[in-house]
Design an enzyme around this catalytic site. Structure first.
Site, PDB file in Angstrom:
ATOM      1  N   HIS A  18      73.369  77.344  44.514  1.00  0.00           N
ATOM      2  CA  HIS A  18      71.976  77.645  44.184  1.00  0.00           C
ATOM      3  C   HIS A  18      71.029  76.632  44.832  1.00  0.00           C
ATOM      4  CE1 HIS A  18      68.540  78.931  41.734  1.00  0.00           C
ATOM      5  NE2 HIS A  18      68.276  77.637  41.644  1.00  0.00           N
ATOM      6  N   GLU A  19      71.295  75.357  44.624  1.00  0.00           N
ATOM      7  CA  GLU A  19      70.432  74.307  45.171  1.00  0.00           C
ATOM      8  C   GLU A  19      70.506  74.258  46.693  1.00  0.00           C
ATOM      9  OE1 GLU A  19      68.119  72.843  43.516  1.00  0.00           O
ATOM     10  OE2 GLU A  19      68.813  73.685  41.630  1.00  0.00           O
ATOM     11  N   HIS A  55      67.933  76.494  48.125  1.00  0.00           N
ATOM     12  CA  HIS A  55      66.610  75.865  48.185  1.00  0.00           C
ATOM     13  C   HIS A  55      66.530  74.927  49.385  1.00  0.00           C
ATOM     14  CE1 HIS A  55      65.163  77.330  44.333  1.00  0.00           C
ATOM     15  NE2 HIS A  55      66.288  76.935  43.759  1.00  0.00           N
TER      16      HIS A  55
END
Length: 73
Positions: free
Chosen positions: A5-6, A9
């Protein structure tokens, strides 16, 4: 799952030419260790092992060149 997920980003920021200061594992609190530095980004581990975060440069300051708040929408 948190890493993936990170990392999304992180990749999105880098694709839009936004510099990332830190990619951290755990809540941003006391920094236990810096694992390594890659292209201006510190990869770190923090004391509270819950989640993760990406800290883009100039997140709240539009006067910082190469930062998130200065990026074109």
């Amino acid at each position: 799952m948190i890493f993936v997920h990170e990392f999304g980003h992180f990749i999105a920021a880098r694709l839009f030419k936004i510099e990332v200061e830190e990619f951290g594992f755990g809540l941003p609190s006391y920094r236990l260790a810096t694992l390594f530095r890659w292209r201006g980004t510190d990869f770190t581990i923090h004391a509270l092992p819950l989640g993760g975060f990406v800290r883009p440069k100039g997140e709240n300051d539009p006067n910082i060149p190469g930062g998130l708040a200065a990026a074109h929408p």
